[in-house]
Scaffold this active site. Sequence first.
Site, PDB file in Angstrom:
ATOM      1  N   SER A 121       0.799  -1.244  -0.230  1.00 60.50           N
ATOM      2  CA  SER A 121      -0.351   0.079   0.266  1.00 60.50           C
ATOM      3  C   SER A 121       0.752   1.508   0.107  1.00 60.50           C
ATOM      4  CB  SER A 121      -0.858  -0.146   1.361  1.00 60.50           C
ATOM      5  OG  SER A 121      -0.291   0.228   2.091  1.00 60.50           O
ATOM      6  N   LYS A 122      -0.023   1.938  -0.106  1.00 63.12           N
ATOM      7  CA  LYS A 122       1.047   3.772  -0.518  1.00 63.12           C
ATOM      8  C   LYS A 122       1.848   3.513   0.703  1.00 63.12           C
ATOM      9  CE  LYS A 122      -0.700   5.959  -4.076  1.00 63.12           C
ATOM     10  NZ  LYS A 122      -2.255   6.016  -4.886  1.00 63.12           N
ATOM     11  N   ARG A 123       1.266   3.391   1.681  1.00 57.97           N
ATOM     12  CA  ARG A 123       1.125   3.824   3.613  1.00 57.97           C
ATOM     13  C   ARG A 123       2.054   3.020   3.560  1.00 57.97           C
ATOM     14  NH1 ARG A 123      -3.696   2.891   7.220  1.00 57.97           N
ATOM     15  NH2 ARG A 123      -4.669   2.845   5.463  1.00 57.97           N
ATOM     16  N   SER A 124       2.015   1.641   3.813  1.00 51.13           N
ATOM     17  CA  SER A 124       3.355   1.358   4.141  1.00 51.13           C
ATOM     18  C   SER A 124       5.114   1.615   3.303  1.00 51.13           C
ATOM     19  CB  SER A 124       3.283  -0.201   3.152  1.00 51.13           C
ATOM     20  OG  SER A 124       3.374  -0.353   1.740  1.00 51.13           O
ATOM     21  N   GLY A 125       5.117   2.910   2.012  1.00 42.73           N
ATOM     22  CA  GLY A 125       5.894   3.714   2.156  1.00 42.73           C
ATOM     23  C   GLY A 125       6.788   3.012   0.689  1.00 42.73           C
TER      24      GLY A 125
END
Length: 486
Positions: A255-259
């Site tokens: 995910s985008k959040r996981s970087g």
Amino acid sequence: MSKVRTRYAPSPTGKMHVGNLRSALYEFLIAKHAGGEFMLRIEDTDQERFVEGATEIIYRTMEQAGLVHDEGPDRDGGFGPYVQSERMKTGIYMKYAEELVKKGEAYYCFCEKERLESLKTEIVEGKEIMMYDKHCLSLSEEEVKANLEAGKPFVIRQNIPMEGTTTFHDELYGDITVENAELDDMILIKSDGYPTYNFANVVDDHTMNITHVVRGNEYLSSAPKYQRLYDAFGWESPVYIHLPLITDENHKKLSKRSGHASFEDLLGQGFVTEAVVNFIALLGWSPEENREIFSLEELVQEFDYHRISKSPAVFDMVKLKWMNGEYLKAMDFHRFYEMAEPYLKEAVHKEYDLKKIAAMVKTRIEVFPDIKEHVDFFDGVPEYEISMYAHKKMKTTPESSLEVLRELLPVFEKQEDYSNDALYETLCGYVKEKGCKNGYAMWPVRTAVSGKQMTPGGATELMEVLGREESVARIQAAIAKLEKEL
Ligand code: GLU
């Protein structure tokens, strides 16, 4: 066998997802390994998903990653245009769609939105899918003609029989057979005249002589429909390689959040391009020998697509960091310094020679943000316990350290040459005279000037960077601290 030709066919919809870069890399490697050609095709037929600037990201990413294409919008190889919206203007998709209509493999559909909305939907793989009921298939040729002449909006749909099965072959998944009744009459040409991706990829891959198609396995469920198109035209289908999903450490979709979802995100975190490319190559592919570090040239030599695995590939951040560290160690110092400088400047605010500090940390960090924790003491000695002076192996205690520091202080005060070598010599002289081990003197000095258990260099290396004034001040402060706390 015809010349190997692969293509990377991104849609300009945003940042380059790691999964997309993996497809591009594998396509590149397959082509180059076989001495073939690698092509870039921009798939911009979905105007709604188009993102301004995304095409530039594609070019930039490929260049950074070293995936040089032989043909593409900017490099004509005789198979252009290489952008689907431009290909559309040549009338190629409409021509082939009409050919299918003539063969009875496709048909015009004039159904309006309201009618389509009233049709039954089915849940396929969690998504609501409308199965078109072939209503317009029964229109006579005259009716179709009249509708077209009247300027009625239309789409062209693939005509898939209700009975029978369709089989296609994938290199990883083998033969896959599906019931035709499960396949919907997908749209080939949209009402805006654009082809769907589903149709364009087949027409383009064939007319551009593509021999191997690598893409994410989210396309696996559409592949039988593509196979039917190839068969309808009487074309040979390319070798299909549908790649398994890349998951994070918790086996969830990246995910985008996981970087770690996009190439840009990773570079933004200070990862080295070559390390990321090396790492991505191993996300689902493994070489014959048990080896992990590969330059792009070495990958070209070694890459055998038969060794791609179909089990989900886990994006292991710990491994990427380790790999990045290996690349940093091997990196030419000039380039290393250029990349490390912003991180050094953020961590060290006093006027020290950052190049010397960079040389010290080069072999000790995995990623650039690690620099901070290694060098924070240059700005000032942190709070520490005097128990840090006790080291079993070096046979030091806080008491012995106080004695050593008291004896060395005047020596360091007098010393002119503050180079590492000269300081080291001084310390060795002292050690010899005292008849003790090196560590017995080095440990207290290093602790005094850094206040840390671990430092990126030895006592004299640190002192060279700190200079005389600061080194002496720190040793004086350490003596005062020991005197006070003992
Ligand atoms: N344009 C498609 C995508 O970006 C390409 C899929 C394919 O390689 O066929 O996902």
